[in-house]
Each structure stands twice: as C-alpha cells, then as structure tokens.
Design a protein around this motif. Structure first.
Motif, PDB file in Angstrom:
ATOM      1  N   SER A 119       7.648   5.816  -7.518  1.00  0.00           N
ATOM      2  CA  SER A 119       6.747   5.308  -8.487  1.00  0.00           C
ATOM      3  C   SER A 119       7.347   5.437  -9.806  1.00  0.00           C
ATOM      4  O   SER A 119       7.931   6.521 -10.231  1.00  0.00           O
ATOM      5  N   PRO A 120       7.116   4.542 -10.811  1.00  0.00           N
ATOM      6  CA  PRO A 120       7.568   4.874 -12.213  1.00  0.00           C
ATOM      7  C   PRO A 120       6.719   6.202 -12.745  1.00  0.00           C
ATOM      8  O   PRO A 120       5.841   6.604 -12.118  1.00  0.00           O
ATOM      9  N   ALA A 121       7.566   6.896 -13.623  1.00  0.00           N
ATOM     10  CA  ALA A 121       6.886   8.035 -14.322  1.00  0.00           C
ATOM     11  C   ALA A 121       5.454   7.749 -14.722  1.00  0.00           C
ATOM     12  O   ALA A 121       5.141   6.753 -15.481  1.00  0.00           O
ATOM     13  N   GLY A 122       4.576   8.678 -14.542  1.00  0.00           N
ATOM     14  CA  GLY A 122       3.209   8.604 -14.873  1.00  0.00           C
ATOM     15  C   GLY A 122       2.264   7.724 -13.820  1.00  0.00           C
ATOM     16  O   GLY A 122       1.167   7.509 -14.085  1.00  0.00           O
ATOM     17  N   MET A 126      -1.734  -2.910 -11.784  1.00  0.00           N
ATOM     18  CA  MET A 126      -1.335  -2.828 -10.297  1.00  0.00           C
ATOM     19  C   MET A 126       0.050  -3.523  -9.912  1.00  0.00           C
ATOM     20  O   MET A 126       0.644  -3.251  -9.110  1.00  0.00           O
ATOM     21  N   ARG A 127      -0.016  -4.806 -10.472  1.00  0.00           N
ATOM     22  CA  ARG A 127       1.318  -5.680 -10.346  1.00  0.00           C
ATOM     23  C   ARG A 127       2.505  -4.853 -10.883  1.00  0.00           C
ATOM     24  O   ARG A 127       3.634  -5.036 -10.206  1.00  0.00           O
ATOM     25  N   ALA A 128       2.371  -4.054 -11.935  1.00  0.00           N
ATOM     26  CA  ALA A 128       3.479  -3.800 -12.853  1.00  0.00           C
ATOM     27  C   ALA A 128       4.048  -2.451 -11.889  1.00  0.00           C
ATOM     28  O   ALA A 128       5.285  -2.369 -11.885  1.00  0.00           O
ATOM     29  N   ARG A 140       2.314  -7.162  -4.816  1.00  0.00           N
ATOM     30  CA  ARG A 140       3.674  -7.738  -4.838  1.00  0.00           C
ATOM     31  C   ARG A 140       3.446  -9.259  -5.414  1.00  0.00           C
ATOM     32  O   ARG A 140       4.348  -9.450  -6.324  1.00  0.00           O
ATOM     33  N   ARG A 141       2.551  -9.948  -5.244  1.00  0.00           N
ATOM     34  CA  ARG A 141       2.245 -11.206  -5.993  1.00  0.00           C
ATOM     35  C   ARG A 141       0.822 -11.596  -5.708  1.00  0.00           C
ATOM     36  O   ARG A 141       0.060 -11.060  -4.741  1.00  0.00           O
ATOM     37  N   ILE A 181       1.005  -1.207  -0.012  1.00  0.00           N
ATOM     38  CA  ILE A 181      -0.051  -0.005  -0.121  1.00  0.00           C
ATOM     39  C   ILE A 181       0.792   1.258  -0.012  1.00  0.00           C
ATOM     40  O   ILE A 181       0.383   2.494  -0.335  1.00  0.00           O
ATOM     41  N   GLU A 182       2.321   1.198   0.311  1.00  0.00           N
ATOM     42  CA  GLU A 182       3.003   2.358   0.350  1.00  0.00           C
ATOM     43  C   GLU A 182       3.027   2.972  -0.962  1.00  0.00           C
ATOM     44  O   GLU A 182       3.243   4.190  -1.111  1.00  0.00           O
ATOM     45  N   ARG A 183       2.844   2.184  -2.071  1.00  0.00           N
ATOM     46  CA  ARG A 183       3.030   2.430  -3.476  1.00  0.00           C
ATOM     47  C   ARG A 183       1.886   3.471  -3.811  1.00  0.00           C
ATOM     48  O   ARG A 183       1.815   3.927  -4.955  1.00  0.00           O
ATOM     49  N   ALA A 184       0.881   3.589  -2.872  1.00  0.00           N
ATOM     50  CA  ALA A 184      -0.202   4.312  -3.283  1.00  0.00           C
ATOM     51  C   ALA A 184      -0.593   5.499  -2.245  1.00  0.00           C
ATOM     52  O   ALA A 184      -1.707   5.741  -1.728  1.00  0.00           O
ATOM     53  N   GLY A 185       0.522   5.714  -1.293  1.00  0.00           N
ATOM     54  CA  GLY A 185       0.342   6.666  -0.479  1.00  0.00           C
ATOM     55  C   GLY A 185      -0.018   6.188   1.136  1.00  0.00           C
ATOM     56  O   GLY A 185      -0.087   6.898   2.035  1.00  0.00           O
TER      57      GLY A 185
END
Length: 380
Positions: free
Chosen positions: A209-212, A260-262, A267-268, A78-82
């Motif tokens: 996070s990746p660009a965009g 979401m996985r990309a 994670r898996r 969830i850290e990847r989304a704040g």
C-alpha cells in the motif's frame, strides 16, 4: 439491498435475456464505470444521458429488481486492508447439489457461487476480512458437507475489470459469429476496447500500500464498508442518506470514500451486470497449464486482451488439476468464447501444456463482500 430482497429476486439471476430499450442500455454501460463522488451523482448521470434524475433512479431500481444488475455500489478490494478473496471448488454429487448449495451459501463469507460444467462443478469465492478466516470457513464447509474443498488463492492478479456492453433489444441480435462482449463481428475486439473503460495496470507481485496507508481497515473505513456493502441507496442524495445513518456529515463521508478509492480499497462504485440477462449466455473460466518461468510475462499480456474480464495466477492442485493461469471470457455463444480462447492459445504458444474451459450453467449466489456486523459500526 437487504439479504431478504436478494433472496426474493434470486430466481431473476438465472432468467432469460432482458428486453432493454436504448436508455436502459446506455445507463448500464455508463454505470459500469465509476460513479462520481458528488452530492447528487445521479443528476450528473442523467445529464450525460439526456434524461431526468428520477428516470435514472427508477430504471436502476427496476434493473436491480429484474436481476439485470446484481448490485449497485462500491466494489471492494479487501486485500488492501489485510483481507482475502479466495476461489474454491468442490466436486458435488448431482443428487446432493441443492443441499450442498444451501449449506455453502449459508456462509456469509461466500460472496459468489456458480455451477460449472466439470467434475469440479461448484465454484465459489470466499471474501473475508482476515486471511485466517478462510481456513476456518473451508473447514466448516468440509465438516458440514463431508466433501473436500479445494482452495485456489490468488498468487498474482493480472487484470480485473468486468465490462459487458449492453445492447438495446431493438438493435440486431448478436450472431453466432460474435466472439465476445464487443458484439462487433468475428475477432473484432477493437470495438470492445473502444467502448470499455480504460484498463488499469495490474498490481505488481507483492505490491505494498502507499506510504502511510493503513494495512488493516480503519474504524471509519469499516463503518463505510459495512454501510455500503449491500449497495448504495437509490435516492437523489445517496451519500447524504448514508451519512445520516452513520452520524457523519455528507462531506466527511465523501472524503472517506475518496480516501478508500485512492488507496485501492474501493476499485470503483457502480453497477455489476448479470451476464445472462445481457445476453452473455456463454461464460467460460478458461484455465491453462503454463510453464512457471513464463506465466507472469504471458499472464500480463492475456490480462490486457479486451475480452478478458479477470485474469490471475493461482496454485495447481495436482495430480488432476495442473492449471495455474485462470482467465474469464464472456460471449453471446460458446463459439464466441472458443474463438477468444484460441487467441489466448496462440499467444501462449509452446508455453501452454494443457487447457480447459469450464462454462458456468447457473448463478447460485452473488452478493459480494459481507463484513461481520459489529455494534460499533453503527455508532454515532
């Protein structure tokens, strides 16, 4: 699986070692990897195992009902989304332990909770959609219990990748000399490395996070997380079943999960085993006081060790908690965990000033991330 179903089988999480046959063990080992995003993923699994799709589904359901697996579905980052995952601990008086457990576990933000052998005897993970929510939950728990909560937020992740090889019951039982999940003899971590899925590189500190990429949950992402956070439906076409409930096509849902996985939000997708049911009755959170200027370089090396399932840098809590490096170890005996800890000690060398091992003695809760429900999550 519903929260009610989780509660009904809660006792199974702390029950004895499971009696697995060869197919059970092979299924558990395979599904600790990543489930393919296909219309009929369990048919692919069945092909790899040389059995029927119905057998795979029936066995998965049984392993969940018995508590050998604690859940089956996406594991979110969830850290990847704040959001946040924060480890927290409390020193609970023994005579109040059951009461405090009930109060803490009643908070849906508490994803995992373990009893550990230490003065700080209750350790739980808070999983929240927004970082600010952590402080609110901690304040609420302190107000309800009258006890201090110590927070240990993740400062850097070196490795996360729990993999516990399952063994068929008819195989020889693990011996006291076994030193880790590989079950291949003293200090033989090579077998574990060969059996486990590839160990991904740890994220860099402050990695973006990746660009965009969306820095918070997008509307579709949130709906997908809400629909899968309790696990995947155990049917031949699980993604079609999920899509129908969300008013999507199966293709739209699969594309959403792939995205979401990309970006690392998932994670898996797979099985999460119960350590105890697989015979890993010694589960130790090792903690180390490592010189600040060396902890990142050494932490990355410790995270790469085959027997380590989680490895993080976390803040100290002085004066009585000097530890800043945390590494989870699992074994069939405490001697096994201690042998792995000696490997870490040797790797740390003079950079380590103190250490301890906190063994878990009971699983108090294990549900994973739970987003607060919103009506729009189910809009069609």
């Amino acid at each position: 699986m519903s929260e009610q179903a989780q509660a009904r089988r809660g006792g199974a999480l702390n029950s004895g070692v499971a009696r697995l046959d060869a197919l059970d063990a092979a299924l558990i080992n395979l599904l600790q990897g990543d489930l393919p995003l296909l219309s009929r993923p369990f048919a692919r699994v069945a092909d790899e195992l040389g059995c029927g799709e119905d057998q795979v589904l029936a066995r998965l359901q049984r392993l969940l009902d018995e508590g050998t697996l604690t859940r089956f579905g996406p594991l979110f980052q969830i850290e990847r989304a704040g959001g946040c995952f924060v480890l927290a601990a409390m020193a609970v008086p023994p005579e109040r332990f059951d009461e405090i457990t009930a109060r803490v576990n009643a908070h849906p933000q508490v994803a995992h909770n373990y009893r550990r052998e230490h003065q700080l005897n209750m350790w739980f993970v808070l999983a929240t959609e927004e970082a600010a929510e952590v402080a609110r939950v901690i304040a609420a728990i302190e107000a309800e219990t009258g006890l201090k909560v110590r927070a240990f937020p993740k400062e850097r992740e070196y490795f996360v990748g729990l993999y516990l090889p399952a063994h068929a019951h008819e195989a020889s039982a693990p011996g006291a000399g076994d030193t880790g999940p590989g079950n291949a003899g003293p200090l033989d971590t090579g077998a574990l490395a060969a059996a486990a899925p590839p160990r991904a590189a740890a994220p860099r500190p402050g990695a973006r996070s990746p660009a965009g990429a969306t820095p918070v949950l997008g509307p579709l992402e949130r709906r997908l997380m809400a629909a899968t956070q309790q696990g995947l439906p155990l049917v031949a076409r699980p993604f079609e079943a999920l899509a129908q409930g969300l008013g999507l096509s199966e293709t739209e849902l699969l594309h959403g999960l792939q995205a979401m996985r990309a970006r690392g939000l998932i994670r898996r997708i797979g099985a999460l085993p119960n350590h105890y049911r697989l015979g890993y009755v010694a589960n130790g959170m090792t903690v180390w006081d490592v010189a600040d200027e060396q902890v990142d370089a050494i932490g990355a090396r410790i995270g790469a060790l085959p027997g380590v399932s989680h490895c993080y840098r976390r803040p100290r809590s002085l004066p009585d908690w000097p530890y800043n490096l945390f590494a989870m170890l699992h074994g069939h005996s405490r001697a096994a965990v201690q042998a792995q800890a000696l490997e870490i000690r040797a790797l740390l060398g003079p950079a380590c000033r103190a250490s301890d091992i906190l063994y878990s003695s009971a699983i108090l809760k294990k549900t994973g991330l739970r987003l607060a429900s919103r009506p729009k999550d189910l809009e069609v």
